[in-house]
Design a protein around this motif. Structure first.
Motif, PDB file in Angstrom:
ATOM      1  N   VAL A   1       0.847  -1.200   0.000  1.00  0.00           N
ATOM      2  CA  VAL A   1       0.000   0.000   0.000  1.00  0.00           C
ATOM      3  C   VAL A   1       0.880   1.247   0.000  1.00  0.00           C
ATOM      4  CG1 VAL A   1      -1.802   1.312   1.206  1.00  0.00           C
ATOM      5  CG2 VAL A   1      -1.884  -1.166   1.202  1.00  0.00           C
ATOM      6  N   ASP A   2       1.867   1.272   0.893  1.00  0.00           N
ATOM      7  CA  ASP A   2       2.750   2.443   0.992  1.00  0.00           C
ATOM      8  C   ASP A   2       3.481   2.708  -0.320  1.00  0.00           C
ATOM      9  OD1 ASP A   2       1.919   2.772   3.550  1.00  0.00           O
ATOM     10  OD2 ASP A   2       3.713   1.960   4.495  1.00  0.00           O
ATOM     11  N   LYS A   3       3.953   1.629  -0.942  1.00  0.00           N
ATOM     12  CA  LYS A   3       4.696   1.761  -2.198  1.00  0.00           C
ATOM     13  C   LYS A   3       3.812   2.356  -3.291  1.00  0.00           C
ATOM     14  CE  LYS A   3       7.469  -1.173  -5.315  1.00  0.00           C
ATOM     15  NZ  LYS A   3       6.555  -1.623  -6.389  1.00  0.00           N
ATOM     16  N   LYS A   4       2.600   1.826  -3.367  1.00  0.00           N
ATOM     17  CA  LYS A   4       1.670   2.281  -4.409  1.00  0.00           C
ATOM     18  C   LYS A   4       1.245   3.730  -4.194  1.00  0.00           C
ATOM     19  CE  LYS A   4      -0.490   1.339  -8.071  1.00  0.00           C
ATOM     20  NZ  LYS A   4       0.008   0.690  -9.274  1.00  0.00           N
ATOM     21  N   ILE A   5       1.018   4.116  -2.955  1.00  0.00           N
ATOM     22  CA  ILE A   5       0.608   5.504  -2.674  1.00  0.00           C
ATOM     23  C   ILE A   5       1.736   6.458  -3.052  1.00  0.00           C
ATOM     24  CG2 ILE A   5      -0.039   7.159  -0.875  1.00  0.00           C
ATOM     25  CD1 ILE A   5      -1.574   4.918   0.506  1.00  0.00           C
ATOM     26  N   LYS A   6       2.969   6.038  -2.785  1.00  0.00           N
ATOM     27  CA  LYS A   6       4.127   6.857  -3.159  1.00  0.00           C
ATOM     28  C   LYS A   6       4.144   7.050  -4.678  1.00  0.00           C
ATOM     29  CE  LYS A   6       9.080   7.123  -2.167  1.00  0.00           C
ATOM     30  NZ  LYS A   6       9.849   6.628  -3.318  1.00  0.00           N
ATOM     31  N   GLU A   7       3.883   5.975  -5.422  1.00  0.00           N
ATOM     32  CA  GLU A   7       3.869   6.057  -6.899  1.00  0.00           C
ATOM     33  C   GLU A   7       2.777   7.011  -7.401  1.00  0.00           C
ATOM     34  OE1 GLU A   7       5.364   1.444  -7.482  1.00  0.00           O
ATOM     35  OE2 GLU A   7       3.474   2.068  -8.433  1.00  0.00           O
ATOM     36  N   ILE A   8       1.591   6.903  -6.802  1.00  0.00           N
ATOM     37  CA  ILE A   8       0.497   7.787  -7.227  1.00  0.00           C
ATOM     38  C   ILE A   8       0.830   9.235  -6.893  1.00  0.00           C
ATOM     39  CG2 ILE A   8      -1.944   8.383  -6.861  1.00  0.00           C
ATOM     40  CD1 ILE A   8      -2.559   5.472  -6.674  1.00  0.00           C
ATOM     41  N   GLY A   9       1.437   9.464  -5.733  1.00  0.00           N
ATOM     42  CA  GLY A   9       1.866  10.812  -5.355  1.00  0.00           C
ATOM     43  C   GLY A   9       2.844  11.381  -6.371  1.00  0.00           C
ATOM     44  N   GLU A  10       3.755  10.538  -6.827  1.00  0.00           N
ATOM     45  CA  GLU A  10       4.738  10.979  -7.832  1.00  0.00           C
ATOM     46  C   GLU A  10       4.054  11.291  -9.164  1.00  0.00           C
ATOM     47  OE1 GLU A  10       8.459   8.478  -5.872  1.00  0.00           O
ATOM     48  OE2 GLU A  10       7.452   7.694  -7.660  1.00  0.00           O
ATOM     49  N   GLN A  11       3.092  10.448  -9.516  1.00  0.00           N
ATOM     50  CA  GLN A  11       2.364  10.655 -10.774  1.00  0.00           C
ATOM     51  C   GLN A  11       1.561  11.952 -10.733  1.00  0.00           C
ATOM     52  OE1 GLN A  11      -0.179   7.365 -11.896  1.00  0.00           O
ATOM     53  NE2 GLN A  11      -1.017   8.550 -13.610  1.00  0.00           N
ATOM     54  N   ILE A  12       0.874  12.193  -9.633  1.00  0.00           N
ATOM     55  CA  ILE A  12       0.095  13.434  -9.482  1.00  0.00           C
ATOM     56  C   ILE A  12       1.037  14.639  -9.513  1.00  0.00           C
ATOM     57  CG2 ILE A  12      -1.301  14.789  -7.835  1.00  0.00           C
ATOM     58  CD1 ILE A  12      -2.716  12.129  -7.077  1.00  0.00           C
ATOM     59  N   SER A  13       2.184  14.525  -8.875  1.00  0.00           N
ATOM     60  CA  SER A  13       3.163  15.624  -8.873  1.00  0.00           C
ATOM     61  C   SER A  13       3.606  15.955 -10.297  1.00  0.00           C
ATOM     62  CB  SER A  13       4.378  15.256  -8.030  1.00  0.00           C
ATOM     63  OG  SER A  13       3.973  14.934  -6.717  1.00  0.00           O
ATOM     64  N   ARG A  14       3.776  14.917 -11.114  1.00  0.00           N
ATOM     65  CA  ARG A  14       4.147  15.143 -12.527  1.00  0.00           C
ATOM     66  C   ARG A  14       2.983  15.758 -13.297  1.00  0.00           C
ATOM     67  NH1 ARG A  14       6.622  10.067 -11.981  1.00  0.00           N
ATOM     68  NH2 ARG A  14       4.842   8.999 -12.896  1.00  0.00           N
ATOM     69  N   ASP A  15       1.790  15.191 -13.118  1.00  0.00           N
ATOM     70  CA  ASP A  15       0.616  15.656 -13.875  1.00  0.00           C
ATOM     71  C   ASP A  15       0.242  17.108 -13.549  1.00  0.00           C
ATOM     72  OD1 ASP A  15       0.588  13.107 -14.856  1.00  0.00           O
ATOM     73  OD2 ASP A  15      -1.236  12.460 -13.802  1.00  0.00           O
ATOM     74  N   TYR A  16       0.547  17.549 -12.338  1.00  0.00           N
ATOM     75  CA  TYR A  16       0.138  18.894 -11.904  1.00  0.00           C
ATOM     76  C   TYR A  16       1.342  19.838 -11.775  1.00  0.00           C
ATOM     77  CZ  TYR A  16      -4.569  17.164 -11.113  1.00  0.00           C
ATOM     78  OH  TYR A  16      -5.830  16.638 -11.296  1.00  0.00           O
ATOM     79  N   GLU A  17       2.408  19.512 -12.465  1.00  0.00           N
ATOM     80  CA  GLU A  17       3.611  20.339 -12.391  1.00  0.00           C
ATOM     81  C   GLU A  17       3.285  21.795 -12.740  1.00  0.00           C
ATOM     82  OE1 GLU A  17       6.949  18.522 -14.462  1.00  0.00           O
ATOM     83  OE2 GLU A  17       8.071  20.381 -14.091  1.00  0.00           O
ATOM     84  N   GLY A  18       3.749  22.719 -11.931  1.00  0.00           N
ATOM     85  CA  GLY A  18       3.492  24.140 -12.168  1.00  0.00           C
ATOM     86  C   GLY A  18       2.122  24.611 -11.698  1.00  0.00           C
ATOM     87  N   LYS A  19       1.342  23.679 -11.123  1.00  0.00           N
ATOM     88  CA  LYS A  19       0.004  24.032 -10.637  1.00  0.00           C
ATOM     89  C   LYS A  19      -0.075  23.765  -9.133  1.00  0.00           C
ATOM     90  CE  LYS A  19      -2.240  22.481 -14.910  1.00  0.00           C
ATOM     91  NZ  LYS A  19      -3.130  21.436 -15.459  1.00  0.00           N
ATOM     92  N   GLU A  20      -1.211  24.127  -8.561  1.00  0.00           N
ATOM     93  CA  GLU A  20      -1.500  23.749  -7.177  1.00  0.00           C
ATOM     94  C   GLU A  20      -2.643  22.747  -7.216  1.00  0.00           C
ATOM     95  OE1 GLU A  20      -2.319  27.132  -4.716  1.00  0.00           O
ATOM     96  OE2 GLU A  20      -0.514  28.180  -5.402  1.00  0.00           O
ATOM     97  N   VAL A  21      -2.663  21.829  -6.286  1.00  0.00           N
ATOM     98  CA  VAL A  21      -3.732  20.840  -6.283  1.00  0.00           C
ATOM     99  C   VAL A  21      -4.540  20.929  -4.982  1.00  0.00           C
ATOM    100  CG1 VAL A  21      -2.229  18.942  -5.500  1.00  0.00           C
ATOM    101  CG2 VAL A  21      -4.299  18.423  -6.754  1.00  0.00           C
ATOM    102  N   HIS A  22      -5.865  20.890  -5.156  1.00  0.00           N
ATOM    103  CA  HIS A  22      -6.782  20.981  -4.016  1.00  0.00           C
ATOM    104  C   HIS A  22      -7.398  19.606  -3.795  1.00  0.00           C
ATOM    105  CE1 HIS A  22      -9.246  23.182  -1.178  1.00  0.00           C
ATOM    106  NE2 HIS A  22     -10.356  22.735  -1.727  1.00  0.00           N
ATOM    107  N   LEU A  23      -7.029  18.958  -2.708  1.00  0.00           N
ATOM    108  CA  LEU A  23      -7.508  17.598  -2.436  1.00  0.00           C
ATOM    109  C   LEU A  23      -8.752  17.646  -1.565  1.00  0.00           C
ATOM    110  CD1 LEU A  23      -4.151  15.769  -1.523  1.00  0.00           C
ATOM    111  CD2 LEU A  23      -5.237  15.961  -3.781  1.00  0.00           C
TER     112      LEU A  23
END
Ligand code: IMP
Ligand code: MG
Length: 175
Positions: A15-37
């Motif tokens: 679970v921890d590994k996968k969440i880290k991967e999704i966090g990295e993916q979101i960081s790439r997808d939203y580069e230069g933006k802010e994200v509201h969770l």
């Protein structure tokens, strides 16, 4: 409560590994933006905290709580807002963070409600997805794990309000 035990389905490490991967993916997808969770309480809270820590673009958070109406309206997927968001979402890049998409009724209603509030973008991120149970068509943008049609607990998910605090995902097996 019926006699039961919990069998591990997805380990804490997975679970921890996968969440880290999704966090990295979101960081790439939203580069230069802010994200509201937006966290859907209570189930999404453990996932939200771990995910937010892994996102490297600026993050803001808000929380909402919903419950399904009983009786006839239940099948229509109408949900009642028990606790609404504190902040408006107009113009924001929003990601809804959920514990699980099962029939998809809750999310399809929630998504259309959120869309009406005019976010700049709206995506859905779920820890678990049971695609075999889908009744409503819901587009999921980020899924940590697809799981079989089993009743699961842990990492925010409960059985009668218990087991949310398990650090892994387990299947409830009735003895
Ligand atoms: P829906 O059927 O997609 O609307 O899912 C509604 C809600 O049912 C989810 O947000 C969960 O709170 C709950 N739920 C669905 N499947 C499970 C499960 O396997 N374990 C615990 N809660 C579940
Ligand atoms: Mg939920």
């Amino acid at each position: 409560m019926e006699a039961h035990h919990i069998e591990e389905l997805i380990s804490e490490q997975e679970v921890d590994k996968k969440i880290k991967e999704i966090g990295e993916q979101i960081s790439r997808d939203y580069e230069g933006k802010e994200v509201h969770l937006i966290c859907v309480l209570k189930g999404g809270s453990f996932f939200l905290c771990e995910l937010a820590k892994r996102i490297t673009v600026p993050v803001s958070l808000d929380f909402m709580s919903v419950s399904s109406y009983g009786g006839d309206t239940k099948s229509s997927g109408v949900v009642k807002i028990v606790k609404d968001l504190d902040e408006p979402i107009a113009g924001k890049d929003v990601i809804i963070v959920e514990d699980i998409v099962d029939s998809g009724r809750t999310l399809s209603y929630l998504l259309s409600m959120m869309r009406d509030r005019g976010p700049k973008s709206l995506k859905l991120c779920t820890l678990l997805d049971k695609p075999s149970r889908r009744v409503m068509n819901v587009k999921v943008d980020y899924t940590a794990f697809e799981i079989p049609d089993e009743f699961v607990v842990g990492y925010g998910l409960d059985y009668d309000q218990k087991y949310r605090n398990l650090p892994y995902i387990g299947i409830v097996k009735f003895d």
